[in-house]
Design an enzyme around this catalytic site. Structure first.
Site, PDB file in Angstrom:
ATOM      1  N   HIS A   1      43.642  -0.053  59.684  1.00 27.79           N
ATOM      2  CA  HIS A   1      43.785   0.343  61.087  1.00 27.79           C
ATOM      3  C   HIS A   1      45.257   0.439  61.492  1.00 27.79           C
ATOM      4  O   HIS A   1      46.123  -0.265  60.962  1.00 27.79           O
ATOM      5  CB  HIS A   1      43.105  -0.678  62.001  1.00 27.79           C
ATOM      6  CG  HIS A   1      41.654  -0.416  62.228  1.00 27.79           C
ATOM      7  ND1 HIS A   1      41.156   0.824  62.578  1.00 27.79           N
ATOM      8  CD2 HIS A   1      40.574  -1.252  62.167  1.00 27.79           C
ATOM      9  CE1 HIS A   1      39.838   0.743  62.721  1.00 27.79           C
ATOM     10  NE2 HIS A   1      39.467  -0.496  62.473  1.00 27.79           N
TER      11      HIS A   1
ATOM     12  N   CYS B   1      45.419   5.885  60.698  1.00 25.12           N
ATOM     13  CA  CYS B   1      45.515   6.865  61.785  1.00 25.12           C
ATOM     14  C   CYS B   1      46.984   7.148  62.110  1.00 25.12           C
ATOM     15  O   CYS B   1      47.836   6.274  61.978  1.00 25.12           O
ATOM     16  CB  CYS B   1      44.813   6.341  63.034  1.00 25.12           C
ATOM     17  SG  CYS B   1      43.021   6.203  62.861  1.00 25.12           S
TER      18      CYS B   1
END
Length: 219
Positions: free
Chosen positions: A127, A188
């Site tokens: 993440h 991301c």
């Protein structure tokens, strides 16, 4: 009396809303460090790597405070199969088998059931949070030539970063197996829900025996 209770509830709710990102980040940092420093043996990691795991990309959701708490208490220690360290960006995380919400809130998650350290392409997902120091957030600052070390507590596999590029979330080619011995780190491109991904590629340059960890004991 009821008015006071309602006011108190609103105040507490507001405070929780304000401080929840900090609380979430603190919990993730604590659980991640705890798993990174967990005292596991080579034999235990080998057994963990033989366990079945889930690779459910469609179920992955942006992390929330509730999910962070749940991940910490639901985390299965049998998911841990190693560690990843990138000294240049101060990244130190456990490697966990399987792509699940729980694993991604603790460390770096493997992305294929057949991947093996030091062989072919070894992809890991993590993440990217608003607190840039957490999980895979530091990858935003990584440079070509940086050393990436992964270990199964028996051997250290040392890679050097060869490329950093933007890809789409639907680009599955970057995690497919290859003849070349390489590593792929995926996160991301922003700390929000986004379709863009940062893909960091590295090639294997050295494999050495793992001897520098006091928590490791040969079996």
């Amino acid at each position: 009396m009821y008015k006071k209770i309602i006011i108190a509830v609103f105040i507490l709710s507001g405070l929780l809303l304000i401080f929840s990102p900090f609380i979430k980040g603190s919990l993730i940092a604590y659980f991640s460090k705890n798993q990174y420093e967990s005292e596991l043996t080579v034999g235990q990691l080998q057994e963990n790597n033989e366990e079945e795991a889930e690779f459910d990309f469609d179920s992955i959701q942006p992390p929330t405070l509730t999910k962070a708490i749940k991940a910490g208490f639901d985390q299965d220690p049998k998911a841990i199969i190693g560690r990843i360290t990138i000294e240049s960006v101060d990244l130190k995380l456990p490697i966990l088998k399987g792509t699940t919400n729980e694993n991604l809130l603790i460390g770096a998650a493997t992305m294929r059931p057949d991947q093996k350290m030091g062989e072919g392409n070894y992809p890991l997902a993590g993440h990217h949070l608003k607190q840039k120091s957490l999980l895979f957030g530091p990858l935003a600052n990584i440079k070509k030539g940086a050393k990436v070390v992964i270990t199964d507590f028996k051997k250290d596999y040392i890679y050097t970063v060869t490329s950093i590029k933007m890809v789409s979330e639907i680009d599955a080619d970057v995690i497919q197996d290859t003849k070349e011995k390489e590593i792929t780190l995926i996160t991301c491109d922003k700390a929000v829900e986004t379709e863009g991904r940062i893909a960091v590629k590295g090639k294997l340059i050295e494999t050495v025996g793992h001897t520098n960890d006091r928590s490791i004991s040969e079996m």
